[in-house]
Design a protein around this motif. Structure first.
Motif, PDB file in Angstrom:
ATOM      1  N   ILE A 156      25.160  29.616  27.338  1.00  0.00           N
ATOM      2  CA  ILE A 156      23.733  29.454  26.871  1.00  0.00           C
ATOM      3  C   ILE A 156      23.662  29.947  25.340  1.00  0.00           C
ATOM      4  N   LEU A 157      24.040  31.123  24.993  1.00  0.00           N
ATOM      5  CA  LEU A 157      24.227  31.314  23.661  1.00  0.00           C
ATOM      6  C   LEU A 157      24.626  30.321  22.643  1.00  0.00           C
ATOM      7  N   LEU A 158      25.687  29.796  22.876  1.00  0.00           N
ATOM      8  CA  LEU A 158      26.380  28.677  22.211  1.00  0.00           C
ATOM      9  C   LEU A 158      25.109  27.462  22.061  1.00  0.00           C
ATOM     10  N   ALA A 159      24.572  27.047  23.086  1.00  0.00           N
ATOM     11  CA  ALA A 159      23.234  25.884  23.049  1.00  0.00           C
ATOM     12  C   ALA A 159      22.247  26.659  22.150  1.00  0.00           C
ATOM     13  N   GLY A 160      22.006  27.700  22.138  1.00  0.00           N
ATOM     14  CA  GLY A 160      20.737  28.255  21.206  1.00  0.00           C
ATOM     15  C   GLY A 160      21.253  28.231  19.800  1.00  0.00           C
ATOM     16  N   LEU A 161      22.636  28.503  19.511  1.00  0.00           N
ATOM     17  CA  LEU A 161      22.842  28.473  18.205  1.00  0.00           C
ATOM     18  C   LEU A 161      22.929  27.157  17.646  1.00  0.00           C
ATOM     19  N   LEU A 162      23.302  26.116  18.432  1.00  0.00           N
ATOM     20  CA  LEU A 162      23.476  24.673  18.066  1.00  0.00           C
ATOM     21  C   LEU A 162      21.927  24.351  17.786  1.00  0.00           C
ATOM     22  N   ALA A 163      21.020  24.938  18.653  1.00  0.00           N
ATOM     23  CA  ALA A 163      19.668  24.018  18.404  1.00  0.00           C
ATOM     24  C   ALA A 163      19.076  24.981  17.186  1.00  0.00           C
TER      25      ALA A 163
END
Length: 217
Positions: A156-163
């Motif tokens: 989830i953190l990775l998805a947020g950083l990509l966003a």
């Protein structure tokens, strides 16, 4: 004689950000959805086991992740909602939602790791089973499920950083259906004064058939 120029083609310059946006969008969607599912599933599994001493001997105890802490599951749901909301907002709103998505993942990781060695849930069960409020669980052992939940939080953190990094290149949810947000005028057929049915239809629509043509014809 042919000359070779070092100036890049405009189409190739535009293709770079577009390709990065599509790739990051796919990775963010996959990692965010998978991470939330993993975190939620992990909280339903056994995180700790032990025994309580009762009159008949040792009584087995089991504490699920939701018994230990409800934070990872709650933050996983928040992260999943933020992942969907990213496509419903634009500009600064998208950035704020992206930061919320990243914070949800980071919070899930921290809460899961802190709950990996927590025995308070088993102590409460031991006190209830033995009838002694001072009783604690014995023979404690912990499973790997808290760390699986932490891995889900990392996704989830990775998805947020990509966003946060590439969200400005992603499409908006309403972009397919409206261009400028302005209402489209309804087209009506010109009223033929020689046709009574057209006059009645114009009156039903609330128009004045004797007035000027709204289309200017």
């Amino acid at each position: 004689m042919e000359y070779v120029t070092a100036v890049p083609h405009p189409r190739s310059e535009a293709a770079g950000p577009s390709r990065s946006g599509r790739r990051s969008l796919g990775v963010a969607l996959l990692s965010g959805a998978l991470g939330a599912a993993v975190a939620l599933l992990s909280t339903r599994q056994s995180w700790a086991e032990g025994t309580a001493t009762v009159a008949g001997g040792a009584f087995p105890l089991t504490a699920k992740g939701s018994d230990v802490t409800g934070v990872p599951a709650a933050l996983a749901i928040v992260g999943l909602a933020a992942l969907v909301a990213v496509f419903a907002v634009r500009r600064s709103g998208r950035l704020l939602v992206s930061v919320l998505l990243a914070l949800s993942g980071a919070g899930t990781v921290v809460a899961a790791v802190l709950g990996a060695g927590d025995s308070s849930a088993l102590d409460e069960q031991a006190a209830a089973a033995s009838g002694n409020t001072a009783a604690t669980a014995a023979g404690l052992s912990h499973t790997a499920w808290p760390y699986v939940a932490a891995a889900g939080g990392a996704l989830i953190l990775l998805a947020g950083l990509l966003a946060v990094r590439y969200g400005r290149l992603w499409p908006a949810m309403s972009g397919r259906y409206e261009r400028d947000g302005a209402p489209r005028p309804r087209r009506t057929k010109p009223v033929d004064p020689d046709r009574p049915e057209d006059l009645w239809k114009a009156l039903d629509r609330g128009e004045d058939p004797t007035g000027p043509d709204p289309a200017g014809t």
